[in-house]
Design an enzyme around this catalytic site. Sequence first.
Site, mmCIF file in Angstrom:
data_model
loop_
_atom_site.group_PDB
_atom_site.id
_atom_site.type_symbol
_atom_site.label_atom_id
_atom_site.label_comp_id
_atom_site.label_asym_id
_atom_site.label_seq_id
_atom_site.Cartn_x
_atom_site.Cartn_y
_atom_site.Cartn_z
ATOM 1 N N HIS A 14 35.439 36.705 32.077
ATOM 2 C CA HIS A 14 36.187 37.203 32.760
ATOM 3 C C HIS A 14 37.413 35.234 31.580
ATOM 4 C CE1 HIS A 14 39.865 38.250 33.973
ATOM 5 N NE2 HIS A 14 40.215 37.766 35.214
ATOM 6 N N LYS A 38 31.809 40.461 35.283
ATOM 7 C CA LYS A 38 30.826 39.591 36.196
ATOM 8 C C LYS A 38 30.816 38.490 35.747
ATOM 9 C CE LYS A 38 29.491 37.195 39.796
ATOM 10 N NZ LYS A 38 28.679 36.435 38.450
ATOM 11 N N CYS A 71 46.804 38.607 33.775
ATOM 12 C CA CYS A 71 44.987 39.278 33.124
ATOM 13 C C CYS A 71 44.764 40.550 32.832
ATOM 14 C CB CYS A 71 43.830 39.227 34.460
ATOM 15 S SG CYS A 71 44.535 37.983 36.173
ATOM 16 N N CYS A 115 32.501 37.106 42.024
ATOM 17 C CA CYS A 115 34.310 36.616 41.754
ATOM 18 C C CYS A 115 33.306 35.960 40.351
ATOM 19 C CB CYS A 115 34.080 35.359 42.118
ATOM 20 S SG CYS A 115 34.242 35.135 43.966
ATOM 21 N N SER A 116 33.867 36.677 38.997
ATOM 22 C CA SER A 116 33.830 36.860 38.150
ATOM 23 C C SER A 116 34.350 34.757 38.117
ATOM 24 C CB SER A 116 34.554 37.470 37.492
ATOM 25 O OG SER A 116 36.210 37.111 37.720
#
Lengths: 385, 385
Positions: A332, A328, A83, A206-207
Amino acid sequence: MREAAVVGVGMTPVTARSGKSLSELFVEAAKEAISDAGVDRIDSIYVGNMMSGFLENQEHLGALMATALGREGIPAYKVEAACASGGVAVNAGVKALLSGLEEIVLVGAVEKMSGFTTAEVTSGLMMAEDRLKVGSTGITFVGLNAMIAREYMHEYGVSHESIAQFPVLCHQNALDNPKAQFQKKIGIQDVLQSPLVADPLRLLDCSGMGDGAAAIVLAPKDTAKKFSDTPVEIAASTVATDILSLYQRPRITAFEATKRASENAYKLAGLKPQDIDLIEVHDAFSVLGVMALEDLGFADKGAGTKLLEDGKCARDGEIPTNTFGGLKARGHPVGASGAYQVAEVALQLKREAGKCQVSGAEVGLSQSVGGIGSTVAVHILRGMN
Amino acid sequence: MREAAVVGVGMTPVTARSGKSLSELFVEAAKEAISDAGVDRIDSIYVGNMMSGFLENQEHLGALMATALGREGIPAYKVEAACASGGVAVNAGVKALLSGLEEIVLVGAVEKMSGFTTAEVTSGLMMAEDRLKVGSTGITFVGLNAMIAREYMHEYGVSHESIAQFPVLCHQNALDNPKAQFQKKIGIQDVLQSPLVADPLRLLDCSGMGDGAAAIVLAPKDTAKKFSDTPVEIAASTVATDILSLYQRPRITAFEATKRASENAYKLAGLKPQDIDLIEVHDAFSVLGVMALEDLGFADKGAGTKLLEDGKCARDGEIPTNTFGGLKARGHPVGASGAYQVAEVALQLKREAGKCQVSGAEVGLSQSVGGIGSTVAVHILRGMN
């Protein structure tokens, strides 16, 4: 020694289903950055991406993107660190420029997550952890982050309600960013009442999954004004790692890699946290955003949410955070996010952040995380006006 | 400007079934290189690999390998350009060193191809081409190379028999390399009578599937003698690309990327082809070895096989070629091969090539190809004695 500056910035909107191919996304962001820089010449391309091999059975993105951009011939290759791929791609581009071998460097990072099932993407994300020893247990990436969230809340006595301020802030900021994936205001109760994903993390902690690409053009600082009226110096570009797997670390509520990369960056830039005017941090999950505030030196351990409570992370606060919406709410697209962050910090320091503008910002920092804090890339940028 | 030198070299044997994991392979080569350099300090790691995401569902090799090596903390990330991944990883390591940000740099490249079916690996190799436009037709990677072989033979009136001299030479050289995958002498008729893979390419025209890892330690040239009695200067490290897909190129019997990367390398090193004492070229398929002799400037187009006929590519010839056995016989763990080549050239110039030693060699060149000539990395190394 030569220094690097950002002279052009480009990014696509982040969307759940772009309807575009990997190379179409890349080219859109790259052309915008090249046009912004007003350069004809590009000496090399560094492409950040995490999942195209797994999801699309496509590697060799260097030559693919150079060709798609009509720039075949020049050096081009892919750089990957899960990531944090976008962040390390910027690091590779900066090193190429500082090496003296290349003058005008394009860094672009891209991820296409649409067109795949949630199960496929979930499986792809686990490539960031040790597949043989951890992935094989069946735990998911969000599951590992949920363990961090549970432990963090326990260790510091911080409530989920407090942590939920982070996504609320991000959604607030994204309202002003036309390229954000989620331009929708949310409140703390929305987070706490959203569906449970992996206890204690809920959907709005969570994104999401998104397609996107971001690009920057780098040039030597001493010639940067030829390309841009408002170039932005890269005062530091650092990368650090930690033990890959969470289960092998003595402590999981702080990311040593964030500390190492940021301490090294502060040293290289000759700055302290209090000199930083805004930050873009890796809030793939709400608790990570809070931990970043601490590990980057803006709050004591366990006290990150206090900054949020006191309004210090707001755009008009002491340390504006995720001013375009963060992972977020801006979105992402995993391997691209690190490049979005650097591009956004650059826009702020160029005073081209539109409605997201932080007034008077001169120095900004971005933090991009690969895996569960296993790789962290930090960039400190400084305006040159 | 700072210059880079190789101060340590390591490599695993290439074998069809190593029984080792990706990180075990990497660590074996890396430890050998670090021990060879006699260094405690490593500032960063650049990992070359092509297929681990696709085959093993494992990315994030930077942090994975740093951890496996007990070196977590330092910057580490993966660099990829299909079959040239090892070559571009060396390029990334050189740029990191020249940037002045890192002093002692480890470059390691690894590929594990065992444990997968031929169909899986064949599918993985097509990630080097455009998956949407070419891979989707069902053509294989060897099929594309067969088209080059057919066209090359037609255009220049060169027989398969002539081209078959290349693998014969490689197998001859590999007899003296204990780390080679195929330590077996073959003759021209063995090549011509081996099973057809993709007309006209036969089994012995093609490199095999192997597991392997190679590593080098880089240090600034001016301090290199602290680490090694026989350091080797990196006189040039270049990368070039071409239009990704073969079908879009005006001509397929020469690789423009090889020409671009080598011409740039000769210029940077201040050398001409006739100054080069030995070469390690990317003979994934026999015809590519022949084309490399031409595209690197050692023979006119169509006349590569003449060098072989005249014995000039032998170890005691004018331009010793693939002195350790090349991709065909040393083995071709795809994303690692480019690092094997640089390591082998370094061993030659250090006078540590054992029975593979070319006498009096002072300057060597390696050429690593990604995809069907879409990316080429060239390194020119020079002994410092």
